[in-house]
Design a protein around this motif. Structure first.
Motif, PDB file in Angstrom:
ATOM      1  N   ASN A 130      38.179  34.585  45.212  1.00  0.00           N
ATOM      2  CA  ASN A 130      37.944  33.413  44.371  1.00  0.00           C
ATOM      3  C   ASN A 130      36.652  33.565  43.570  1.00  0.00           C
ATOM      4  OD1 ASN A 130      37.981  30.888  43.196  1.00  0.00           O
ATOM      5  ND2 ASN A 130      37.486  29.779  45.063  1.00  0.00           N
ATOM      6  N   ASP A 131      36.794  33.934  42.311  1.00  0.00           N
ATOM      7  CA  ASP A 131      35.713  34.024  41.333  1.00  0.00           C
ATOM      8  C   ASP A 131      34.596  34.972  41.763  1.00  0.00           C
ATOM      9  OD1 ASP A 131      35.335  32.738  38.628  1.00  0.00           O
ATOM     10  OD2 ASP A 131      33.333  32.472  39.432  1.00  0.00           O
ATOM     11  N   VAL A 132      35.001  36.162  42.162  1.00  0.00           N
ATOM     12  CA  VAL A 132      33.996  37.170  42.530  1.00  0.00           C
ATOM     13  C   VAL A 132      34.614  38.561  42.405  1.00  0.00           C
ATOM     14  CG1 VAL A 132      34.504  37.355  45.021  1.00  0.00           C
ATOM     15  CG2 VAL A 132      32.137  37.634  44.195  1.00  0.00           C
ATOM     16  N   GLY A 133      33.751  39.515  42.102  1.00  0.00           N
ATOM     17  CA  GLY A 133      34.184  40.902  42.017  1.00  0.00           C
ATOM     18  C   GLY A 133      33.018  41.807  42.337  1.00  0.00           C
ATOM     19  N   PRO A 134      33.207  43.127  42.203  1.00  0.00           N
ATOM     20  CA  PRO A 134      32.138  44.065  42.556  1.00  0.00           C
ATOM     21  C   PRO A 134      30.908  43.977  41.645  1.00  0.00           C
ATOM     22  CG  PRO A 134      34.276  45.163  42.560  1.00  0.00           C
ATOM     23  CD  PRO A 134      34.484  43.831  41.932  1.00  0.00           C
ATOM     24  N   THR A 135      31.106  43.536  40.400  1.00  0.00           N
ATOM     25  CA  THR A 135      29.977  43.403  39.468  1.00  0.00           C
ATOM     26  C   THR A 135      29.646  41.927  39.302  1.00  0.00           C
ATOM     27  OG1 THR A 135      30.608  45.413  38.279  1.00  0.00           O
ATOM     28  CG2 THR A 135      29.142  43.891  37.141  1.00  0.00           C
ATOM     29  N   LEU A 136      28.395  41.559  39.620  1.00  0.00           N
ATOM     30  CA  LEU A 136      27.946  40.166  39.539  1.00  0.00           C
ATOM     31  C   LEU A 136      26.926  40.038  38.416  1.00  0.00           C
ATOM     32  CD1 LEU A 136      27.341  39.702  43.373  1.00  0.00           C
ATOM     33  CD2 LEU A 136      29.450  39.280  42.107  1.00  0.00           C
ATOM     34  N   ARG A 137      27.096  39.055  37.548  1.00  0.00           N
ATOM     35  CA  ARG A 137      26.176  38.909  36.421  1.00  0.00           C
ATOM     36  C   ARG A 137      24.795  38.458  36.902  1.00  0.00           C
ATOM     37  NH1 ARG A 137      28.544  35.679  31.385  1.00  0.00           N
ATOM     38  NH2 ARG A 137      26.541  36.330  30.508  1.00  0.00           N
ATOM     39  N   PRO A 138      23.726  39.153  36.455  1.00  0.00           N
ATOM     40  CA  PRO A 138      22.377  38.807  36.903  1.00  0.00           C
ATOM     41  C   PRO A 138      21.958  37.387  36.532  1.00  0.00           C
ATOM     42  CG  PRO A 138      22.334  40.560  35.224  1.00  0.00           C
ATOM     43  CD  PRO A 138      23.758  40.368  35.619  1.00  0.00           C
ATOM     44  N   GLU A 139      22.511  36.849  35.420  1.00  0.00           N
ATOM     45  CA  GLU A 139      22.169  35.472  35.025  1.00  0.00           C
ATOM     46  C   GLU A 139      22.621  34.473  36.081  1.00  0.00           C
ATOM     47  OE1 GLU A 139      23.510  37.625  31.179  1.00  0.00           O
ATOM     48  OE2 GLU A 139      23.947  37.688  33.325  1.00  0.00           O
ATOM     49  N   ALA A 140      23.806  34.718  36.633  1.00  0.00           N
ATOM     50  CA  ALA A 140      24.323  33.818  37.670  1.00  0.00           C
ATOM     51  C   ALA A 140      23.520  33.957  38.957  1.00  0.00           C
ATOM     52  CB  ALA A 140      25.797  34.110  37.933  1.00  0.00           C
ATOM     53  N   ILE A 141      23.152  35.207  39.295  1.00  0.00           N
ATOM     54  CA  ILE A 141      22.342  35.442  40.485  1.00  0.00           C
ATOM     55  C   ILE A 141      21.009  34.710  40.352  1.00  0.00           C
ATOM     56  CG2 ILE A 141      21.149  37.214  41.838  1.00  0.00           C
ATOM     57  CD1 ILE A 141      24.202  37.263  42.131  1.00  0.00           C
ATOM     58  N   ALA A 142      20.410  34.759  39.156  1.00  0.00           N
ATOM     59  CA  ALA A 142      19.136  34.068  38.921  1.00  0.00           C
ATOM     60  C   ALA A 142      19.306  32.560  39.032  1.00  0.00           C
ATOM     61  CB  ALA A 142      18.584  34.451  37.551  1.00  0.00           C
ATOM     62  N   CYS A 230      46.027  46.136  50.117  1.00  0.00           N
ATOM     63  CA  CYS A 230      46.875  44.943  50.301  1.00  0.00           C
ATOM     64  C   CYS A 230      47.045  44.199  48.970  1.00  0.00           C
ATOM     65  CB  CYS A 230      46.277  44.021  51.355  1.00  0.00           C
ATOM     66  SG  CYS A 230      44.711  43.277  50.897  1.00  0.00           S
ATOM     67  N   PRO A 231      48.131  43.420  48.826  1.00  0.00           N
ATOM     68  CA  PRO A 231      48.294  42.592  47.628  1.00  0.00           C
ATOM     69  C   PRO A 231      47.091  41.663  47.466  1.00  0.00           C
ATOM     70  CG  PRO A 231      50.294  42.578  48.963  1.00  0.00           C
ATOM     71  CD  PRO A 231      49.244  43.262  49.776  1.00  0.00           C
ATOM     72  N   THR A 232      46.621  41.525  46.230  1.00  0.00           N
ATOM     73  CA  THR A 232      45.381  40.784  45.969  1.00  0.00           C
ATOM     74  C   THR A 232      45.557  39.853  44.770  1.00  0.00           C
ATOM     75  OG1 THR A 232      44.060  42.622  46.831  1.00  0.00           O
ATOM     76  CG2 THR A 232      42.916  41.032  45.431  1.00  0.00           C
ATOM     77  N   LEU A 233      45.131  38.614  44.956  1.00  0.00           N
ATOM     78  CA  LEU A 233      45.090  37.633  43.865  1.00  0.00           C
ATOM     79  C   LEU A 233      43.631  37.386  43.518  1.00  0.00           C
ATOM     80  CD1 LEU A 233      46.356  35.376  42.028  1.00  0.00           C
ATOM     81  CD2 LEU A 233      46.105  33.830  43.987  1.00  0.00           C
ATOM     82  N   LEU A 234      43.299  37.485  42.239  1.00  0.00           N
ATOM     83  CA  LEU A 234      41.951  37.197  41.768  1.00  0.00           C
ATOM     84  C   LEU A 234      41.971  35.881  40.997  1.00  0.00           C
ATOM     85  CD1 LEU A 234      38.976  37.999  41.271  1.00  0.00           C
ATOM     86  CD2 LEU A 234      39.763  39.289  39.260  1.00  0.00           C
ATOM     87  N   LEU A 235      41.232  34.895  41.512  1.00  0.00           N
ATOM     88  CA  LEU A 235      41.078  33.619  40.812  1.00  0.00           C
ATOM     89  C   LEU A 235      39.787  33.674  40.005  1.00  0.00           C
ATOM     90  CD1 LEU A 235      41.918  31.205  43.764  1.00  0.00           C
ATOM     91  CD2 LEU A 235      43.478  32.078  42.014  1.00  0.00           C
ATOM     92  N   ARG A 236      39.807  33.076  38.814  1.00  0.00           N
ATOM     93  CA  ARG A 236      38.590  33.044  38.002  1.00  0.00           C
ATOM     94  C   ARG A 236      38.478  31.705  37.293  1.00  0.00           C
ATOM     95  NH1 ARG A 236      37.075  34.113  32.587  1.00  0.00           N
ATOM     96  NH2 ARG A 236      34.831  34.558  32.530  1.00  0.00           N
ATOM     97  N   GLY A 237      37.277  31.098  37.371  1.00  0.00           N
ATOM     98  CA  GLY A 237      36.995  29.967  36.512  1.00  0.00           C
ATOM     99  C   GLY A 237      36.808  30.510  35.095  1.00  0.00           C
ATOM    100  N   ALA A 238      37.533  29.988  34.146  1.00  0.00           N
ATOM    101  CA  ALA A 238      37.492  30.537  32.780  1.00  0.00           C
ATOM    102  C   ALA A 238      36.080  30.513  32.196  1.00  0.00           C
ATOM    103  CB  ALA A 238      38.461  29.772  31.881  1.00  0.00           C
ATOM    104  N   ASP A 239      35.220  29.615  32.701  1.00  0.00           N
ATOM    105  CA  ASP A 239      33.835  29.530  32.212  1.00  0.00           C
ATOM    106  C   ASP A 239      32.844  30.149  33.202  1.00  0.00           C
ATOM    107  OD1 ASP A 239      34.873  28.048  30.050  1.00  0.00           O
ATOM    108  OD2 ASP A 239      34.680  26.166  31.161  1.00  0.00           O
ATOM    109  N   SER A 240      33.321  30.993  34.113  1.00  0.00           N
ATOM    110  CA  SER A 240      32.455  31.547  35.157  1.00  0.00           C
ATOM    111  C   SER A 240      31.292  32.336  34.569  1.00  0.00           C
ATOM    112  CB  SER A 240      33.257  32.465  36.079  1.00  0.00           C
ATOM    113  OG  SER A 240      32.410  33.066  37.043  1.00  0.00           O
ATOM    114  N   ASP A 241      30.096  32.095  35.132  1.00  0.00           N
ATOM    115  CA  ASP A 241      28.929  32.897  34.732  1.00  0.00           C
ATOM    116  C   ASP A 241      28.666  34.023  35.722  1.00  0.00           C
ATOM    117  OD1 ASP A 241      27.961  31.392  36.855  1.00  0.00           O
ATOM    118  OD2 ASP A 241      26.078  30.847  35.894  1.00  0.00           O
ATOM    119  N   LEU A 242      29.484  34.127  36.784  1.00  0.00           N
ATOM    120  CA  LEU A 242      29.300  35.179  37.785  1.00  0.00           C
ATOM    121  C   LEU A 242      30.276  36.333  37.574  1.00  0.00           C
ATOM    122  CD1 LEU A 242      27.600  35.583  40.566  1.00  0.00           C
ATOM    123  CD2 LEU A 242      29.864  35.359  41.597  1.00  0.00           C
TER     124      LEU A 242
END
Length: 288
Positions: A130-142, A230-242
């Motif tokens: 749910n709204d996460v992947g291997p690369t995380l935007r530094p702006e969201a982390i901050a 395994c089968p994987t579903l990726l959910l994303r908020g269309a306005d996600s900053d992460l």
């Protein structure tokens, strides 16, 4: 209205043992197990709505990751990191006697699931990130780092809910009733009022992150993602900053080649409370 059972399991850390709490819904004898794991500063009751929607088919288990909710705080704050969380979940699955599980992880909970799903002989049979992947935007982390671990106190539930709303705009639109339900488990009694439910020290490893460590962590997460079978579903908020759209699309091409579903008018992260979001998760987990 269904309510969960609160249980605890002992987990090993660098200084000894700590108790991890988990909320359990549905038939405790059901071999079909759904594990739902929350984000960095949240706790297991975030999944109450989803759990109620799924308990007819699953034994639903929603842990409070170490340092949060009803779980013990760690003696060594550097233990608040992904490898330790993955190890705690292995202990939890042994307690549950679960041979295979389905996994829903929001943000940090998704990274814990990614780590576990990447291991040889992983028990995860179906994964929802749910709204996460291997690369995380530094702006969201901050942005998250700006409020994580602050010494806060609120006089009332309403005051706390208003503050939580101010730092959680990405969660999307909820009714006041839904928002209060999401806020209550986030609070610990503190004198005449309330304070946050988590150990402020969870911010220590978060703040110790250097660009070099972040880069090494990202490489390790992509390696893990590419190992998922395994089968994987990726959910994303269309306005996600992460989670950027580019990274989400890359995740549909690599590793488990996740199926992508985006929610409009939501950022980081969809809370899986509104019926449309619950329906998407339910359909995926129960589908062919």
């Amino acid at each position: 209205m269904h309510e969960p059972r609160l249980n605890h399991v002992q987990c090993l850390d660098s200084r000894g043992l700590h108790g991890m709490a988990y909320w359990e819904w549905g038939d405790a004898a059901n071999p079909k197990v759904l594990v739902c794991v929350h984000g960095l500063s949240r706790q297991g009751r975030d999944f109450d709505t989803l759990a109620r929607a799924m308990l007819g088919e699953y034994r639903v288990v929603c842990p409070d990751v170490a340092g949060r909710g009803q779980s013990d705080w760690l003696a060594d704050p550097m233990g608040y990191q992904l490898p330790a969380y993955v190890a705690d979940m292995v202990t939890l699955l042994a307690r549950l006697n679960a041979q295979t599980v389905h996994w829903v992880g929001t943000s940090m909970g998704g990274l814990i699931g990614l780590g576990l799903a990447s291991l040889p002989k992983s028990p995860i049979g179906r994964l929802v990130l749910n709204d996460v992947g291997p690369t995380l935007r530094p702006e969201a982390i901050a942005r998250i780092g700006a409020y994580l671990g602050l010494p806060l106190h609120w006089a009332t539930l309403e005051e706390a809910a208003d503050y939580m709303l101010s730092i959680s705009q990405g969660f999307g639109t909820h009714t006041r009733e839904q928002w209060l339900a999401l806020t209550r488990p986030m609070l610990k009694a503190d004198g005449a009022g309330f304070k946050p439910h988590y150990d402020p020290q969870i911010a220590v490893p978060f703040r110790a992150m250097t660009p070099e460590l972040a880069s090494a962590g990202e490489a390790a997460l992509w390696k893990g993602y590419d190992a998922i079978r395994c089968p994987t579903l990726l959910l994303r908020g269309a306005d996600s900053d992460l989670l950027t759209r580019d990274i989400a699309l890359a995740m549909t091409q690599r590793g488990p080649k996740a199926q992508l579903h985006e929610f409009a008018d939501v950022g980081h992260a969809p809370m899986l409370v509104v019926p449309q979001q619950v329906a998407v998760v339910r359909e995926y987990l129960l589908g062919p």
